[in-house]
Design an enzyme around this catalytic site. Structure first.
Site, PDB file in Angstrom:
ATOM      1  N   THR A  29     -17.292  45.479  -6.822  1.00  0.00           N
ATOM      2  CA  THR A  29     -17.753  44.950  -5.549  1.00  0.00           C
ATOM      3  C   THR A  29     -19.018  44.134  -5.779  1.00  0.00           C
ATOM      4  O   THR A  29     -19.322  43.767  -6.920  1.00  0.00           O
ATOM      5  CB  THR A  29     -17.932  46.102  -4.527  1.00  0.00           C
ATOM      6  OG1 THR A  29     -18.238  45.557  -3.250  1.00  0.00           O
ATOM      7  CG2 THR A  29     -19.014  47.079  -4.924  1.00  0.00           C
ATOM      8  N   ASN A  30     -19.766  43.798  -4.734  1.00  0.00           N
ATOM      9  CA  ASN A  30     -21.007  43.046  -4.902  1.00  0.00           C
ATOM     10  C   ASN A  30     -22.040  43.556  -3.899  1.00  0.00           C
ATOM     11  O   ASN A  30     -21.754  44.456  -3.112  1.00  0.00           O
ATOM     12  CB  ASN A  30     -20.757  41.532  -4.749  1.00  0.00           C
ATOM     13  CG  ASN A  30     -20.224  41.188  -3.376  1.00  0.00           C
ATOM     14  OD1 ASN A  30     -20.903  41.377  -2.371  1.00  0.00           O
ATOM     15  ND2 ASN A  30     -18.992  40.690  -3.314  1.00  0.00           N
ATOM     16  N   LEU A  31     -23.225  42.993  -3.932  1.00  0.00           N
ATOM     17  CA  LEU A  31     -24.353  43.557  -3.180  1.00  0.00           C
ATOM     18  C   LEU A  31     -24.460  43.061  -1.748  1.00  0.00           C
ATOM     19  O   LEU A  31     -25.458  43.327  -1.077  1.00  0.00           O
ATOM     20  CB  LEU A  31     -25.663  43.280  -3.924  1.00  0.00           C
ATOM     21  CG  LEU A  31     -25.857  44.099  -5.193  1.00  0.00           C
ATOM     22  CD1 LEU A  31     -27.132  43.665  -5.914  1.00  0.00           C
ATOM     23  CD2 LEU A  31     -25.922  45.590  -4.860  1.00  0.00           C
TER      24      LEU A  31
END
Ligand code: C5P
Length: 223
Positions: A29-31
């Protein structure tokens, strides 16, 4: 008090990160926190629009009066957008969609073994914004707005990205701090050039953005 500048308009928004599974308990995933997309959804609803928010995993509460559809992966987000897009006047892609997904996710939890580490293969995810921007159907196609988080040369890259995605309006985030932050500075790119909206909290920027979109769709008078 917000004037109802979007009364009678249907607005579809994507927000948050996507989550690309590796196995049933792991993923990539990402932030992205989803804060900007949720602020845009809230501002659109305050302006009188009927708002649908397609959201990747976030810890945020659904803004009042907004219909929310939860998804995990980019492919699920694409499918949800395709199911919701007909009849929308505006599509705002705020989600930080993963560019790649794991091509060979495991249906069972991957075990630690003596024989070494697992090898992940990747394949490209659909570009949701470019797909919708390229749509030409009788139902009309929505006014499309994209976001860009570049780490350098935003002015140059932003203008090029707007053209590449085939969209009338692109919103560039300035700086690296935007993921998870409450404040943002943005640049709007359209066919005339660019305009900076100075640093402010995400909700006030979202309100300004909705007002800018409203001016432009009224000028285009698509519907
Ligand atoms: O190309 P880039 O990922 O920088 O473009 C960002 C814009 O495109 C954002 O509006 C994002 O929501 C959208 N996007 C998308 N689907 C993708 C990748 C990006 O809708 N697969």
């Amino acid at each position: 008090f917000q004037p109802k500048i979007m009364a009678g308009k249907r607005i579809l928004i994507t927000a948050g990160p996507t989550f690309e599974p590796i196995d049933p308990v792991r993923g990539i995933t990402n932030l992205s926190s989803g804060k900007m997309g949720y602020a845009v959804a809230r501002a659109a609803r305050e302006a009188g629009a009927e708002v649908t928010l397609i959201s990747g995993p976030t810890a945020l509460a659904t803004p009042f009066g907004v219909t929310r559809i939860d998804v995990q992966s980019a492919q699920q987000m694409m499918d949800a957008v395709n199911r919701s897009i007909d009849g929308q006047h505006v599509f705002i892609a705020v989600a930080a969609v993963a560019d790649w997904r794991v091509a060979n996710p495991s249906t069972q939890k991957v075990k630690k073994t003596e024989s070494g580490v697992p090898v992940l293969q990747f394949e490209e995810n659909p570009d949701i914004l470019a797909t919708i921007a390229a749509r030409t159907t009788l139902a009309g196609h929505p006014y499309c707005v994209g976001f860009a988080a570049e780490s350098e040369n935003l002015v140059e890259f932003g203008a090029a990205k707007r053209e590449r995605k085939g969209i009338p309006l692109l919103v560039g985030n300035i700086g690296h701090q935007t993921f998870g932050a409450d404040d943002n500075t943005i640049i709007l790119f359209d066919e005339h050039g660019h305009t900076i909206l100075p640093r402010a909290d995400k909700l006030s920027l979202a309100r300004q953005l909705i007002s800018e979109i409203s001016k432009r769709i009224n000028k285009h008078s698509l519907f």
